[in-house]
Design a protein around this motif. Structure first.
Motif, PDB file in Angstrom:
ATOM      1  N   VAL A   1      22.454  65.213 -17.445  1.00 62.25           N
ATOM      2  CA  VAL A   1      22.601  63.904 -18.427  1.00 62.25           C
ATOM      3  C   VAL A   1      23.697  63.343 -17.721  1.00 62.25           C
ATOM      4  CG1 VAL A   1      23.952  63.332 -20.247  1.00 62.25           C
ATOM      5  CG2 VAL A   1      22.214  65.135 -20.519  1.00 62.25           C
ATOM      6  N   ALA A   2      24.632  64.098 -16.803  1.00 57.66           N
ATOM      7  CA  ALA A   2      25.796  63.468 -16.118  1.00 57.66           C
ATOM      8  C   ALA A   2      25.230  62.474 -14.862  1.00 57.66           C
ATOM      9  CB  ALA A   2      26.638  64.484 -15.451  1.00 57.66           C
ATOM     10  N   ALA A   3      24.151  62.902 -14.296  1.00 54.46           N
ATOM     11  CA  ALA A   3      23.304  62.132 -12.973  1.00 54.46           C
ATOM     12  C   ALA A   3      22.878  60.735 -13.879  1.00 54.46           C
ATOM     13  CB  ALA A   3      22.283  62.995 -12.476  1.00 54.46           C
ATOM     14  N   LEU A   4      22.444  61.000 -14.905  1.00 60.75           N
ATOM     15  CA  LEU A   4      21.708  59.680 -15.691  1.00 60.75           C
ATOM     16  C   LEU A   4      23.010  58.770 -15.975  1.00 60.75           C
ATOM     17  CD1 LEU A   4      19.516  58.164 -17.173  1.00 60.75           C
ATOM     18  CD2 LEU A   4      20.196  59.333 -19.225  1.00 60.75           C
ATOM     19  N   LEU A   5      24.033  59.133 -16.538  1.00 63.16           N
ATOM     20  CA  LEU A   5      25.077  58.450 -16.713  1.00 63.16           C
ATOM     21  C   LEU A   5      25.621  57.573 -15.446  1.00 63.16           C
ATOM     22  CD1 LEU A   5      27.547  60.590 -19.243  1.00 63.16           C
ATOM     23  CD2 LEU A   5      25.675  58.640 -19.731  1.00 63.16           C
TER      24      LEU A   5
ATOM     25  N   PRO B   1      31.541  58.878 -17.712  1.00 68.78           N
ATOM     26  CA  PRO B   1      31.574  60.095 -19.212  1.00 68.78           C
ATOM     27  C   PRO B   1      32.663  59.833 -19.816  1.00 68.78           C
ATOM     28  CG  PRO B   1      30.947  61.049 -16.715  1.00 68.78           C
ATOM     29  CD  PRO B   1      31.373  59.620 -16.698  1.00 68.78           C
ATOM     30  N   ALA B   2      33.762  59.712 -19.749  1.00 70.13           N
ATOM     31  CA  ALA B   2      35.072  59.624 -20.244  1.00 70.13           C
ATOM     32  C   ALA B   2      35.188  58.600 -21.319  1.00 70.13           C
ATOM     33  CB  ALA B   2      36.358  59.444 -19.578  1.00 70.13           C
ATOM     34  N   LEU B   3      33.936  57.365 -21.230  1.00 69.98           N
ATOM     35  CA  LEU B   3      33.872  56.413 -21.872  1.00 69.98           C
ATOM     36  C   LEU B   3      32.875  56.193 -22.968  1.00 69.98           C
ATOM     37  CD1 LEU B   3      35.420  53.600 -19.465  1.00 69.98           C
ATOM     38  CD2 LEU B   3      36.471  54.880 -21.400  1.00 69.98           C
TER      39      LEU B   3
ATOM     40  N   ARG C   1      28.880  53.387 -26.457  1.00 74.61           N
ATOM     41  CA  ARG C   1      29.962  53.124 -25.337  1.00 74.61           C
ATOM     42  C   ARG C   1      31.103  52.600 -26.048  1.00 74.61           C
ATOM     43  NH1 ARG C   1      28.840  48.895 -20.554  1.00 74.61           N
ATOM     44  NH2 ARG C   1      27.417  48.457 -22.152  1.00 74.61           N
ATOM     45  N   ALA C   2      32.480  53.204 -25.774  1.00 73.77           N
ATOM     46  CA  ALA C   2      33.462  52.726 -26.597  1.00 73.77           C
ATOM     47  C   ALA C   2      33.933  51.262 -25.826  1.00 73.77           C
ATOM     48  CB  ALA C   2      34.812  53.641 -26.173  1.00 73.77           C
TER      49      ALA C   2
ATOM     50  N   PHE D   1      29.333  67.914 -25.612  1.00 71.97           N
ATOM     51  CA  PHE D   1      30.596  67.793 -25.311  1.00 71.97           C
ATOM     52  C   PHE D   1      30.788  67.020 -23.814  1.00 71.97           C
ATOM     53  CE2 PHE D   1      30.880  70.663 -28.529  1.00 71.97           C
ATOM     54  CZ  PHE D   1      31.784  70.249 -29.483  1.00 71.97           C
ATOM     55  N   ARG D   2      31.963  66.640 -23.057  1.00 72.32           N
ATOM     56  CA  ARG D   2      31.807  66.209 -21.962  1.00 72.32           C
ATOM     57  C   ARG D   2      31.429  67.250 -21.190  1.00 72.32           C
ATOM     58  NH1 ARG D   2      35.964  62.879 -24.340  1.00 72.32           N
ATOM     59  NH2 ARG D   2      35.066  60.810 -24.343  1.00 72.32           N
TER      60      ARG D   2
END
Length: 65
Positions: free
Chosen positions: A17-21, A28-30, A60-61, A41-42
């Motif tokens: 998932v992180a690579a997709l983001l 990831p923080a946003l 997204r925030a 969770f992050r």
């Protein structure tokens, strides 16, 4: 592999998932991520693998008034 992001089919080479983001240019923080109907969770983003047919919802925030 084909996955679904916010209801739209998408082709990706991302393994987790992180690579997709990162591929999508999202910090990831946003964002909040739901993976196959489970909120992540992050700290889980790096560890959660992607598989063919997975469904993600990414929110997204945004600032505004």
């Amino acid at each position: 592999m084909k996955i679904f992001v916010n209801g739209e089919e998408r082709e990706t080479q991302a393994a987790q998932v992180a690579a997709l983001l990162a591929e999508l240019g999202l910090a990831p923080a946003l964002v909040a991520v739901e993976h196959n109907k489970a909120v992540l969770f992050r700290q889980e983003l790096e560890k959660t693998p992607l598989k063919e047919g997975d469904r993600l919802e990414i929110v997204r925030a945004v600032a505004g008034g």
